[in-house]
Design an enzyme around this catalytic site. Structure first.
Site, short mmCIF file in Angstrom:
data_model
loop_
_atom_site.label_atom_id
_atom_site.label_comp_id
_atom_site.label_asym_id
_atom_site.label_seq_id
_atom_site.Cartn_x
_atom_site.Cartn_y
_atom_site.Cartn_z
N PRO A 1 36.27 36.18 37.97
CA PRO A 1 37.72 36.70 36.88
C PRO A 1 38.97 37.27 37.72
O PRO A 1 39.21 38.33 37.48
CB PRO A 1 36.47 37.69 36.29
CG PRO A 1 35.75 38.18 37.23
CD PRO A 1 35.47 37.48 38.23
N TRP A 2 39.66 36.40 37.20
CA TRP A 2 40.62 36.16 38.16
C TRP A 2 41.08 37.32 37.94
O TRP A 2 42.38 38.14 37.87
CB TRP A 2 41.81 34.80 38.54
CG TRP A 2 42.66 34.92 39.65
CD1 TRP A 2 43.07 35.39 40.47
CD2 TRP A 2 44.02 34.33 38.12
NE1 TRP A 2 44.15 34.91 40.38
CE2 TRP A 2 45.15 34.68 39.73
CE3 TRP A 2 45.12 34.38 37.11
CZ2 TRP A 2 46.70 34.14 38.93
CZ3 TRP A 2 45.98 33.23 37.19
CH2 TRP A 2 46.62 34.01 37.69
N THR A 3 42.20 37.25 36.00
CA THR A 3 42.41 37.76 35.77
C THR A 3 42.36 39.21 35.23
O THR A 3 43.00 40.59 34.79
CB THR A 3 43.01 37.31 33.96
OG1 THR A 3 41.98 37.05 33.12
CG2 THR A 3 44.06 35.83 34.25
N ASP A 4 40.96 39.56 35.37
CA ASP A 4 39.93 41.28 36.13
C ASP A 4 41.24 41.67 36.51
O ASP A 4 41.65 43.08 36.48
CB ASP A 4 38.67 41.07 36.14
CG ASP A 4 38.43 40.76 34.70
OD1 ASP A 4 38.83 40.62 33.44
OD2 ASP A 4 36.87 40.43 34.74
N SER A 5 41.48 41.26 38.08
CA SER A 5 42.30 42.14 39.09
C SER A 5 43.79 41.91 38.84
O SER A 5 44.38 42.51 38.97
CB SER A 5 41.75 41.02 40.48
OG SER A 5 40.58 41.16 40.51
#
Length: 402
Positions: free
Chosen positions: A171-175
């Site tokens: 989940p890219w945008t979580d980072s």
């Protein structure tokens, strides 16, 4: 000397990743972070591995420990008026509130920013969701960082031409989003110091992701060109820049020798066909990219990736092994301080990440394990919210503290 945010009080009502990661940053800086949870509707991160010794369990997720280290946990039913009152008492105590509910949920629960600010005008509230709190699609759009990556445009750009998009890893945008949230909180704290006023910070996770893809957007904005999957690492306007196979199973080296000085040092180190005058200029290297990369690949293929990295770095050429998890676990820069050992009553000893920074003039906090579900409920209700033992027992008996 105290930590930078010692004395800052944070109520973390986030779950999964974006909110908790943001709260973890603040805890690493010394803030007292109280995390709201529910044993009835468990934070999905507790069900996400890896689990210590491969044994699943709500208290065994190393991912949970990594994102919630150093916090306290309380369980309160927000749908019960008595539970909401307990949260409002925490709002009286807090400097910062972080929430990642779907837009509109806190209004229904009567815990939205206008109500909290009326009670505590100094409160700084962070709301983070996929598309923010406003806009035509904000409300009713559910999902996690995998959807955020798709919304921001990242998923489309990864993969091979003519094949489905591969998307980003996890989940890219979580980072990505917490890197925007925490500086915004620090700016709001600075503003409050001079004005005495709190504020509401609205962070759209997909918009945060777009910031990392600005060249692709600019390409369309300037020229009407939609970037596509290339199946190739590196920029189409740089050569040589890419990833090349090395000896061993799935071993690779990333090299960027496009700039003039780096290119001269690189070709002198490799020699052979790279000394051809056709490659003297960037235009020449771009025109001959296929042949150039083939020769570089032939040079790296029989060699150990770490040895290539050391050779090129010594020559002043940007290069690094494409790390695997085992590489990161053995990296001396990381084992020298980034990784921290925790000791948990359930999982025993484990290794998680420490703070992502070091401060020259102030100490970083000791990295403590993540909390068990509701571990600190009674202490927080008593010491912060002002409830006596009889009131806490009544709330427990009514099922509000689950």
């Amino acid at each position: 000397m105290s930590a930078p945010l010692a004395g800052l009080r944070v109520l973390d009502m986030g779950w999964v990743m974006v909110g908790p990661v943001s709260g973890r940053y603040l805890a690493d800086l010394g803030a007292d972070v109280v995390k709201l949870e529910s044993a009835r509707r468990v934070d999905p991160l507790r069900t996400l591995g890896p689990f210590k010794d491969g044994k699943p369990g709500l208290e065994r997720s190393i991912s949970y420990h990594n994102l919630n280290a150093g916090k306290r946990s309380i369980t309160v039913d927000l749908k019960d008026p008595r539970g909401r009152e307990a949260i409002l008492r925490l709002v009286d105590w807090a400097d910062v509130v972080i929430e990642s509910f779907s837009p509109g949920v806190l209004e229904t629960l009567q815990l939205d920013y206008p109500r909290l600010a009326a009670r505590n005008p100094r409160i700084i509230m962070v709301s983070t969701s996929l598309l923010g709190q406003t806009g035509p699609h904000a409300r009713g759009t559910a999902g996690v960082g995998t959807m955020g990556a798709a919304m921001s445009g990242a998923s489309l750009l990864l993969g091979w031409p003519g094949h489905p998009p591969c998307g980003t890893y996890g989940p890219w945008t979580d980072s990505v989003a917490p890197r925007f949230i925490v500086p915004s909180v620090l700016a709001a704290l600075h503003r409050r110091r001079s004005t005495g006023e709190g504020c509401h910070i609205d962070v759209a996770q997909a918009e945060a992701g777009i910031q990392f893809l600005s060249p692709a957007w600019y390409q369309y904005a300037a020229n009407g060109t939609v970037p596509q999957r290339r199946g190739h690492a590196g920029s189409p306007l740089k050569a040589p820049e890419g990833i090349f196979r090395c000896a061993g199973q799935d071993r690779w080296i990333a090299i960027d020798a496009s700039a003039g000085g780096a290119w001269r040092r690189f070709r002198a180190t490799v020699g052979g066909g790279l000394l051809d005058g056709a490659f003297d200029t960037l235009i020449g290297r771009l025109r001959g990219r296929e042949a150039l990369e083939r020769m570089i690949g032939q040079w790296t293929a029989p060699q150990d990736a770490a040895a290539v990295e050391q050779l090129l770095q010594a020559a002043g050429v940007p290069a690094h092994v494409v790390s695997s998890a085992s590489d990161l676990a053995a990296d001396p820069d990381l084992t020298g301080g980034h990784y921290r050992r925790i000791d948990d009553p359930v999982v025993g000893e484990a290794v998680i990440e420490g703070p992502r920074f070091r401060l020259a003039r102030t100490p970083t906090c000791e990295t403590r394990r993540g909390p068990r579900i509701g571990e600190h409920t009674q202490a927080v209700l008593r010491d912060i919210c002002g409830y006596d033992d009889a009131a806490i027992a009544a709330m427990q008996e009514a099922g509000i503290l689950r």
